[in-house]
Design a protein around this motif. Structure first.
Motif, short mmCIF file in Angstrom:
data_model
loop_
_atom_site.label_atom_id
_atom_site.label_comp_id
_atom_site.label_asym_id
_atom_site.label_seq_id
_atom_site.Cartn_x
_atom_site.Cartn_y
_atom_site.Cartn_z
N ALA A 40 29.23 3.03 -81.57
CA ALA A 40 29.73 1.84 -82.25
C ALA A 40 31.04 2.15 -82.98
CB ALA A 40 28.70 1.31 -83.24
N PHE A 50 31.49 -1.03 -77.41
CA PHE A 50 30.08 -0.83 -77.72
C PHE A 50 29.47 -2.19 -77.96
CE2 PHE A 50 26.92 -1.14 -81.03
CZ PHE A 50 25.92 -0.32 -80.56
N GLN A 52 25.73 -3.94 -79.00
CA GLN A 52 24.30 -3.85 -79.29
C GLN A 52 23.61 -4.99 -78.56
OE1 GLN A 52 23.13 -3.05 -83.38
NE2 GLN A 52 21.29 -4.29 -83.13
N ARG C 81 32.33 -8.12 -70.02
CA ARG C 81 32.88 -7.25 -71.05
C ARG C 81 33.70 -6.09 -70.50
NH1 ARG C 81 31.43 -8.09 -76.68
NH2 ARG C 81 30.22 -10.01 -76.67
N ALA C 111 24.44 -16.99 -78.56
CA ALA C 111 24.74 -16.61 -79.95
C ALA C 111 25.96 -15.69 -80.01
CB ALA C 111 23.53 -15.94 -80.59
N ARG C 112 26.06 -14.82 -79.04
CA ARG C 112 27.23 -13.92 -79.01
C ARG C 112 28.50 -14.66 -78.65
NH1 ARG C 112 23.90 -10.32 -76.19
NH2 ARG C 112 24.79 -11.08 -74.26
N GLY C 113 28.35 -15.90 -78.20
CA GLY C 113 29.53 -16.63 -77.76
C GLY C 113 30.12 -15.98 -76.52
N LEU C 168 23.15 -23.13 -81.92
CA LEU C 168 23.75 -21.81 -82.15
C LEU C 168 25.26 -21.92 -82.31
CD1 LEU C 168 21.67 -19.90 -79.46
CD2 LEU C 168 21.42 -19.76 -81.95
N TYR C 247 34.07 -22.01 -81.82
CA TYR C 247 34.44 -21.32 -83.05
C TYR C 247 35.63 -20.42 -82.78
CZ TYR C 247 32.51 -17.01 -81.25
OH TYR C 247 32.28 -15.89 -80.50
N LYS C 248 35.90 -20.24 -81.51
CA LYS C 248 37.03 -19.39 -81.17
C LYS C 248 38.34 -20.19 -81.14
CE LYS C 248 34.36 -16.01 -78.61
NZ LYS C 248 34.20 -15.17 -77.42
N GLN E 132 21.00 -0.86 -88.71
CA GLN E 132 21.86 -1.41 -87.66
C GLN E 132 21.96 -2.93 -87.82
OE1 GLN E 132 19.21 0.52 -87.10
NE2 GLN E 132 20.13 2.45 -86.43
N MET E 133 22.91 -3.49 -87.10
CA MET E 133 23.11 -4.94 -87.11
C MET E 133 21.86 -5.66 -86.59
SD MET E 133 25.83 -7.20 -84.94
CE MET E 133 24.81 -7.31 -83.47
N ALA E 134 21.50 -6.74 -87.27
CA ALA E 134 20.46 -7.63 -86.76
C ALA E 134 21.16 -8.89 -86.25
CB ALA E 134 19.48 -7.98 -87.87
N PRO E 135 20.44 -9.72 -85.48
CA PRO E 135 21.07 -10.98 -85.02
C PRO E 135 21.42 -11.86 -86.21
CG PRO E 135 18.98 -10.58 -83.88
CD PRO E 135 19.08 -9.55 -84.96
N THR E 145 25.88 -0.17 -86.81
CA THR E 145 26.44 -0.47 -85.49
C THR E 145 27.61 -1.45 -85.55
OG1 THR E 145 24.60 -2.01 -85.22
CG2 THR E 145 24.41 0.11 -84.11
N THR E 146 27.98 -1.85 -86.77
CA THR E 146 29.23 -2.61 -86.95
C THR E 146 29.97 -1.97 -88.11
OG1 THR E 146 28.11 -4.19 -88.42
CG2 THR E 146 28.33 -4.83 -86.11
N PRO E 147 30.45 -0.75 -87.86
CA PRO E 147 31.05 0.00 -88.97
C PRO E 147 32.26 -0.71 -89.58
CG PRO E 147 31.40 1.12 -86.85
CD PRO E 147 30.44 0.02 -86.60
N ALA E 152 32.94 -11.87 -85.08
CA ALA E 152 32.51 -12.93 -84.17
C ALA E 152 32.94 -12.65 -82.74
CB ALA E 152 33.06 -14.27 -84.64
N GLN E 153 34.16 -12.16 -82.58
CA GLN E 153 34.68 -11.92 -81.23
C GLN E 153 33.81 -10.98 -80.42
OE1 GLN E 153 36.90 -13.01 -79.14
NE2 GLN E 153 37.56 -14.59 -80.55
N THR E 154 33.31 -9.95 -81.05
CA THR E 154 32.53 -8.97 -80.31
C THR E 154 31.04 -9.23 -80.41
OG1 THR E 154 34.21 -7.38 -80.92
CG2 THR E 154 32.21 -6.48 -79.94
N GLN E 155 30.57 -9.43 -81.63
CA GLN E 155 29.12 -9.52 -81.83
C GLN E 155 28.60 -10.94 -81.92
OE1 GLN E 155 30.83 -7.26 -84.08
NE2 GLN E 155 30.31 -5.40 -82.98
N GLY E 156 29.47 -11.91 -81.86
CA GLY E 156 29.01 -13.29 -81.92
C GLY E 156 28.58 -13.69 -83.31
N LEU E 157 27.90 -14.82 -83.39
CA LEU E 157 27.57 -15.37 -84.71
C LEU E 157 26.09 -15.23 -85.02
CD1 LEU E 157 30.16 -17.33 -83.53
CD2 LEU E 157 30.05 -17.69 -86.01
N PRO E 158 25.81 -15.06 -86.31
CA PRO E 158 24.42 -14.90 -86.74
C PRO E 158 23.57 -16.09 -86.31
CG PRO E 158 25.94 -14.61 -88.59
CD PRO E 158 26.76 -15.01 -87.43
N ILE E 159 22.33 -15.80 -85.96
CA ILE E 159 21.42 -16.85 -85.49
C ILE E 159 20.64 -17.43 -86.65
CG2 ILE E 159 19.42 -17.29 -84.02
CD1 ILE E 159 20.32 -15.11 -82.17
#
Ligand SMILES: Cc1ncc(C[n+]2csc(CCOP(=O)(O)OP(=O)(O)O)c2C)c(N)n1
Ligand SMILES: Cc1ncc(C[n+]2csc(CCOP(=O)(O)OP(=O)(O)O)c2C)c(N)n1
Ligand code: SF4
Ligand code: SF4
Ligand code: SF4
Ligand code: SF4
Ligand code: SF4
Ligand code: SF4
Ligand SMILES: [Mg+2]
Ligand SMILES: [Mg+2]
Lengths: 357, 75, 252, 181, 252, 357, 75, 181
Positions: A40, A50, A52, C81, C111-113, C168, C247-248, E132-135, E145-147, E152-159
């Motif tokens: 990560a 990376f 998850q 990706r 959710a990840r968009g 979402l 949202y983007k 680590q990141m949760a949804p 895991t999201t140092p 939003a671009q990579t991990q999307g938005l919280p559920i």
């Protein structure tokens, strides 16, 4: 490059990056979480990605997607999470997709615990998923060896178009030891991936990646090709280390972390004048069967002892190798208990003084 | 011919028949190579080239043509 | 004579294995036409799922990868990706695949968009395996696994996937359309086109839910099946746009 | 030369870092080293220990059955590890926290009021460094310089304001040992 | 002197393994109290999930089964469907467990209207595995895991799980509560009680989402953690009732 | 009760119901869908419950829940779906929960096809999930045998508190053959399930079902008990049929559908005067190793031939059994292709006339 | 004593301290068997028996008592 | 006595039920029987075939390598199965649908315009029963009575209005064979 002190899990990550793997899809689980965290942090730094995944099932299928696109890609997990990947691994194998999958095994079955174990041997070597497939399995025993074998794992994956498993345990994953990395590998560019589904732009008719074949005759043909590939791998990719076996009367077979402990026990036994050595399979599949058999056919080798952190799994492959030529004993610990040098030494004594195990 | 059927692909599902506003499509009395009664239009001239049949055909059997209008040719 | 309606180059010229009158065929055509019209065939990688459309890689005239049952969104994520961002990735999934075994994957892709296009074919049944209940089967619907009809007490209530995913934040465009008559087929195509255009514009997750028939397992003929979609499915699964907001922003 | 050290205490007492400092220092001096952590089920609190091997030869097993040195920072750790010290080995105890006493006569027991001493040099949390100072003084396994280099490495840029207090703690540990002698 | 606040018999008298200040402990107490007050301890079977609360079978004073990661709703379904209907089944799940790997299971339990009670502990992180990141991790939140913080671009938005599940017809009662101060803790208990009462009344699927802290992995002390819930979590996860309607009517 | 004509999948269902199994959680997959459909229809009639789970993963965990409550419960799937159940099966084994799991195997790996196959042998016999566990595996070869073995599967599950696998293939699942059912079994009531989590009402302190044990020493102890149980099962539950082996010089080892075909081939070879017989393992785990070994130690037995619809899986267990005492040959078909009587007959000829396979 | 602490369970998390409206709870200067500084109340008489502390304590350390009211005794 | 029969055609032509009727009938007569279906990838349409074994002894393999009888209802099935009929065996062909001709001289080929005949008895869909009638007449493997009992069983209550037309078809098949002889 000088030596650095790192955790085993991190060494796997850095070695993968050095091998040109810039994509990692994973799901956290102890005792491999440091690898996920490392990726990560590091992958964005090298322009990689990376991600998850929402589960191990998803992670392995993201790997399937990325591998379809022809990139070097990795995922990792530990025992229960690895079980969830079995369907996906069978799909990767069937679709001839290269990928590297790490299993830092822990105590089982079920939720078990997070201590080191080797009780996933069957699961990784016999194709824990459905159908006739195998995956090459590499089992390093030191962190420096992780550096080499991670790179090899990607090479084998690409060369044979197959998923490859790197098998470790909690000790290897979480210990620190000085390692030296090689320069970034260039060898990955040797493998042309003209089969990848990257869009047809300028390169001919549509390509398809699938493992479905509704016709029995052609599915059998697919399987025949797969088996042919496995024969080549068996031929080309066996790795084994042997330690003080030259004049050994007793041979101990062990891999990974346990092999390190056995080495110390062998040293102690040698000091006590016993002719004992270690056979360390590095590739668990293909298993070094003919190597072990050859040694067993040598007149002086008298007995084999397999030591595992399991109730007895690799020992079956050892027995299959020697087919009764020499007796194969077994000593195992379980549930995260690590055998000590002394225990193993005692087992060696038993070999010599005839106490049956 | 305004509507042309790629007869070998036809599965005789009858959807084109049901959706033709002119009700000029019928299933033929013979079987095609797949064993289905293929759709056909006898009265081609009644066809308006509306393409309803083609849009509802799940098997891309139908091509629809429209006579080029005289006017255009003149202009 | 000028051709006003021709076979699209988005589909390979080949017979399909679908049952007579199955609207999977219509939906295939629409996707093929859209990809052709967007001049995107060379840029596209499709992901076939497990269901009657598992062989769709025989039909779409672009690169295709076949995913495990339910996992198409994860496979699509892997592809999207790592490939250059001009590449368009779509999944083609049935309701069993997407809404049952693959529920986790679709929710998280949304959710990840994830910037992919999902073609979701809702025919209220498991077609391929011989007509078992899907999460979208209607109350009272008889299937191989609800021989007395689906009952709320035992099997619960059908899932409205579009409505659910629309909650979402990551989801950008979600519309439900149908294929039961000509105007709806035309609308369906528009929606599919938009869902691909959205991906080109990098707006994120786009899904079109398409009500579809399964004459074979519904035990109806193709015409009756169209009527059943109209009379039974549309009332429970209202057509329309459920989400159209990224949202983007308009491209990133 | 081969030292097999186990350091044990509550999570959060800096057990892991103490082990890391020793390991780094050993590596700097060209020795073969290994570091292996072990945690209890708790995320925070609970017990934790680390095994460090420093040796002239390749490290075989990183798992230590009979440590040549044990450092304990709480009672449960004392109970678990005191019996394991190999004959002729050393047991370092933070006697501010450990109330038990060893009755073994085949090992050398070094009691240090490390927390009090650390408090005096400015921060009770550097008790571990006090013991490390005493440890290297006692065993001579690595030099003070290597220890400091390692400390800097382990602390990282974020925490380099803690270098001097740890250095002071090392020295206090060394001195207390000299005094006791 | 009269005891106005005593340890509930709903919990076994035993220390917990939770970190200091972790609100898992408060939520345990509330569940224990509710079961005691409903006189339901003997009738209850709880399902522990995989997360910091995996050992909750050490604490709840009733029969407990430990489920695989994410699968508690399926295990609960198995129990509920075969036991006498007076039995009360609940799951106790973290956000990683319920909203990530277990998304399929929770959505389908809700859609089926499974007559169980779900205690959903949302602490915006994977506690047990080391943060680590949760949804449900918030945008910008730094995790293992999201140092650089969740992007939003990579991990999307919280559920927002409660909002999402509320769209399902099968879900009967869904409320989001918090534990960041006394009044909210009192409200949380009310919601938990209602969620169990609903099950007794056979109204179907009931879930209480409880905002909770993870001082250890948030890198905050317990007090700061309470503040973080209030300032950061509540705005993104608005408290309130999202569903309170049973398609099963008032008992069946 | 008279004979009835039913499909194999339906026979499994009816036998399970007769064995007192009133709960079934499943997910459709070819070629076992008839079983799911049958249960959906029949279970409500007997006051039981059929529930279609959202996935195989869910189904096996619903089984885990129902088994926790102490009832007889079943699920079924086919190869790819079975892979997805591996984590759950490992959990069932670890938590000592009884359940019966059916695998009607199909061509693999990956999506493969829906034709019959035996290439899930490793997956079901070696514990395809993580950790040291085994599951008893019963492999019927006729529909009448399904009746018996289904009942036995439940008995073994309850007696040893373990998941048990019933392994078939598309042929057995979809063929029809007359069968006669036994009367409803009463024996299930012999097993008291005082460990079940059914609520404590009137029976003492809370009970817990779990597979977690964070302490290595106690997890090892759990594993020791598990292994002890497996030893008892190995001792008590081996099943094997032998056909015309009394004076056989050549023995063919085959199970399930293939064993039927081999029987016909053996008959043909006997007619041609060849001394050949069939050894049919019925329990694949525990494998009838000592039985096969004993036969091999008899002087007249010369060669063994293993025939499978796989690339060679059970053959490893045969080799492990005989440890080189007699040579073990292998003949396999793949991808849904079923070996014919004639092919096998040819293989028998090869055994006799020395052509090596 | 209005508030009683089951000291061995206390993890010194400080939440009771933070939420006591009377601000009478403090962490003691000794360590309990787990190695934490346990919470304690010296000025018991200032306690209103509001139970805020008990409700916020994650470790069910606290029992709260209320003196029976005189009135009640009389009635 | 052992008959190994393969019936093959398009899905939907009643191939499976024809097989079932034979199997039931065999069972009614106390014979050992087995029935094994095989489908193509299509849900509807496509090809399908069924293997039926009727024998005095236990049925070994339900899979048939060299059938004693083959019944084909379409061209693809003819192509696939005609070569498999064992020497001395029989090949029944619905020659309304199959245009190919067998050139084998080691088997008996029975061409029946089954669809036309079925049409005449009232329903073109009972062409299969026409062939079954001819088949039992030819082989004598089971009686007409057993066939009728089996038919009733296979049709089930829902479809018992179809009994008489099938019966008529059986007899028409039998008669056509007698005529041809
Ligand atoms: C892991 C796994 N489980 C189950 C199956 C069997 N299976 C194949 S398709 C399918 C359902 C298909 O239904 P749907 O997705 O609705 O597609 P449709 O056929 O209706 O278009 C199932 C359950 C499988 N192939 N793999
Ligand atoms: C199949 C599987 N995958 C991963 C894990 C590792 N794991 C254990 S707990 C956990 C996450 C817990 O997070 P959450 O559910 O939010 O609970 P919390 O600890 O935050 O209360 C994970 C990923 C596991 N045990 N099994
Ligand atoms: S184009 Fe229109 S009018 Fe012509 S045949 Fe088709 S539907 Fe009928
Ligand atoms: S809609 Fe197409 S397939 Fe159906 S009958 Fe008409 S042309 Fe044939
Ligand atoms: S089974 Fe249903 S969904 Fe599948 S092809 Fe046939 S009609 Fe279409
Ligand atoms: S890690 Fe977080 S969630 Fe887990 S017990 Fe500690 S504070 Fe609570
Ligand atoms: S009961 Fe109220 S006043 Fe008394 S100590 Fe607790 S919080 Fe403070
Ligand atoms: S809240 Fe409870 S655990 Fe925390 S300090 Fe107060 S009494 Fe101790
Ligand atoms: Mg469907
Ligand atoms: Mg959490």
């Amino acid at each position: 490059m000088g030596k650095v002190l790192m955790k085993g899990n991190e060494v796997i990550g850095e070695s993968a990056i050095k091998a040109g793997c810039h994509y990692f899809f994973g799901y956290p689980i102890t005792p491999q979480s440091e690898l996920v965290a490392y990726m990560a942090k590091r992958l964005p730094e090298v322009g990689g990605l990376f991600l998850q995944a929402e589960s191990e099932v998803s992670a392995i299928n993201m790997v399937y997607g990325a591998a379809s696109a022809g990139v070097r890609v990795m995922t990792s997990s530990s025992s229960p999470g690895f079980s969830l990947k079995q369907e996906g691994i069978s799909f990767l194998a069937a679709a001839n997709l290269p990928a590297v999958i790490v299993n830092i095994a822990r105590g089982g079955p079920g939720l078990g615990n997070i201590q080191p174990a080797q009780s996933d041997y069957f699961q990784v070597t016999k194709g824990g998923g459905h159908g006739d497939y195998y995956t090459p399995v590499l089992a390093p025993s030191t962190l420096q060896e992780i550096v080499d074998l991670t790179q090899e794992a990607f090479r084998i994956a690409d060369q044979y178009r197959t998923p490859v498993i790197l098998l470790g345990d909690g000790v290897l994953g979480q210990m620190m030891e000085p390692v030296e990395f090689k320069e970034t590998s260039e060898e990955m560019h040797l493998f042309e991936k003209d089969w990848a589904t990257t869009g047809t732009v300028g390169d001919g008719p549509p390509k398809t990646i699938t493992s479905l074949d509704l016709n029995d005759v052609s599915l059998e043909e697919r399987n025949r090709k797969l088996q042919e590939k496995y024969e080549t791998i068996k031929d080309q990719e066996v790795r084994v280390e042997s330690y003080k076996m030259d004049d050994a009367i007793y041979g101990i077979v062990a891999y990974g972390t346990v092999a390190r402990i056995v080495k110390s026990a062998v040293d102690r036994a040698r000091e006590a004048g016993m002719k004992v050595g270690l056979i360390r399979p590095i590739s668990l599949w293909p298993f070094p069967s003919s190597y072990i058999r050859k040694l067993s056919e040598q007149l002086q080798l008298n007995k084999l002892l397999t030591v595992e952190m399991s109730a007895g799994q690799m020992v079956e492959d050892v027995r299959l190798s020697v087919e009764g030529i020499v007796p194969v004993h077994f000593y195992g610990r379980n549930g995260g208990v690590i055998p000590t040098v002394d225990e193993i030494y005692q087992e060696i004594l038993k070999l010599k003084y005839g106490v049956m195990v | 011919m305004r509507v042309v059927f790629n007869e070998d692909y036809c599965k005789g599902c009858n959807l084109c028949v049901a959706f033709c506003p002119q009700a000029i499509i019928h299933l033929a009395n013979r079987l095609n190579q797949k064993g289905y009664r293929p759709a056909e239009v006898i009265e081609q001239e009644k066809c308006t080239s509306c393409a309803a049949c083609a849009r509802m055909c799940p098997d891309t059997v139908i091509t629809v043509y429209r006579p080029e209008r005289k006017k255009e040719k003149v202009s | 004579m000028k051709a006003v309606f021709e076979r699209t180059s988005g589909l390979i010229d080949r017979e399909t294995h679908y049952c007579p009158g199955c609207t999977h065929g219509i939906i295939h055509r629409l996707v093929g036409e859209v990809l052709e019209e967007l001049d995107a065939l060379e840029q596209t990688v499709g992901v076939a799922s497990v269901g009657c459309s598992v062989l769709s890689y025989h039909y779409f005239n672009c690169d295709m990868t076949q995913a495990a049952h339910g996992r198409a969104p994860a496979v699509a994520t892997g592809l999207k990706r790592v490939l250059p961002k001009e590449r368009l990735i779509f999944t083609y999934q049935g309701d069993g695949d997407l809404a049952s075994i693959g529920m986790g994957e679709i929710v998280h892709a949304a959710a990840r968009g994830e910037n992919i296009t999902v073609i979701f074919v809702n025919n209220a049944i498991y077609g391929m395996t011989g007509g078992q209940m899907a999460p979208t089967s209607l109350l009272g619907q008889k299937t191989a696994t609800t021989p007395e009809g689906r009952a709320a007490q035992t099997q619960g209530l059908p899932i409205r996937v579009s409505e659910m995913l629309a909650t979402l934040d990551g989801a950008s465009y979600i519309e439900r359309v149908s294929t039961h008559d000509v105007p709806h087929v035309i609308k369906a195509k528009k929606a599919i086109k938009k869902a691909f255009q959205n991906q080109k514009d990098e707006k994120g997750f786009s899904m079109v839910e398409i009500l579809s028939t399964c004459p074979t397992n519904w035990g109806l003929n193709p015409e009756e099946s169209m009527q059943w979609v109209k009379d039974e499915m549309v009332p429970y699964y209202p057509l329309g746009v459920y989400k159209d907001h990224s949202y983007k922003g308009d491209g990133v | 030369m081969k030292e097999e050290i186990i350091i044990a205490g509550f999570g959060g007492q800096g057990v892991m870092s103490m082990g890391q400092i020793l390991t780094y220092a050993g590596m700097k001096e060209g020795k073969e080293v290994s570091w292996l952590p072990s945690y209890g089920p708790e995320q925070r609190g609970g017990t934790a220990n680390v095994s460090v091997v420093i040796s002239d030869k390749t490290v075989g097993s990183p798992i230590i059955d009979s440590p040549s040195t044990v450092i304990v920072l709480n009672n449960p750790s004392f109970e678990k590890f005191e019996p394991l010290v190999k004959a002729g080995g050393k047991l370092f105890i933070n006697s501010d926290l450990v109330t038990k006493k060893s009755e073994r006569i085949d090992i050398e027991v070094i009691d240090i009021k490390a927390t009090s001493i650390a408090d005096k040099v400015g921060n009770p949390r550097v008790a571990g460094s006090v013991i490390l100072g005493a440890y290297i003084e006692k065993t001579g396994i690595i030099t003070r310089d290597s220890l400091i280099t390692a400390l800097i490495q382990v602390l990282g840029v974020g925490k380099n304001h803690l270098i001097s207090v740890n250095e002071a703690a090392f020295d206090a540990g060394k001195n207390i040992l000299l005094e006791n002698v």
